[in-house]
Design a protein around this motif. Structure first.
Motif, short mmCIF file in Angstrom:
data_model
loop_
_atom_site.label_atom_id
_atom_site.label_comp_id
_atom_site.label_asym_id
_atom_site.label_seq_id
_atom_site.Cartn_x
_atom_site.Cartn_y
_atom_site.Cartn_z
N ARG A 25 0.80 -1.23 0.00
CA ARG A 25 0.00 0.00 0.00
C ARG A 25 0.83 1.27 0.00
O ARG A 25 0.52 2.19 -0.75
N ARG A 29 0.41 4.25 -2.66
CA ARG A 29 0.08 5.61 -2.23
C ARG A 29 1.12 6.59 -2.76
O ARG A 29 0.78 7.68 -3.22
N ILE A 33 0.36 9.73 -5.19
CA ILE A 33 0.73 11.09 -4.80
C ILE A 33 1.63 11.71 -5.86
O ILE A 33 1.45 12.86 -6.26
#
Length: 53
Positions: A25, A29, A33
């Motif tokens: 994860r 992420r 981003i």
């Protein structure tokens, strides 16, 4: 007997799968981003170019 053995094996597999997902994860992420930052920078550059032209 074998049923309980399969149960523990399934539990171990599920825990391992969950731990792998938790490890993946942060990478996902970071990619999201980074993509969002690139898009925002592209929009800002486009706006600046349009204003200056």
């Amino acid at each position: 007997m074998s049923d309980s053995g399969e149960g523990t094996t399934f539990m171990q597999w599920r825990e391992r799968a969950q731990s792998e997902v938790q490890e993946e994860r942060p990478q996902l992420r970071a990619v999201l981003i980074t993509a969002a930052v690139v898009v925002l920078v592209g929009i800002l550059v486009g706006v600046v170019v349009l204003l200056l032209s």
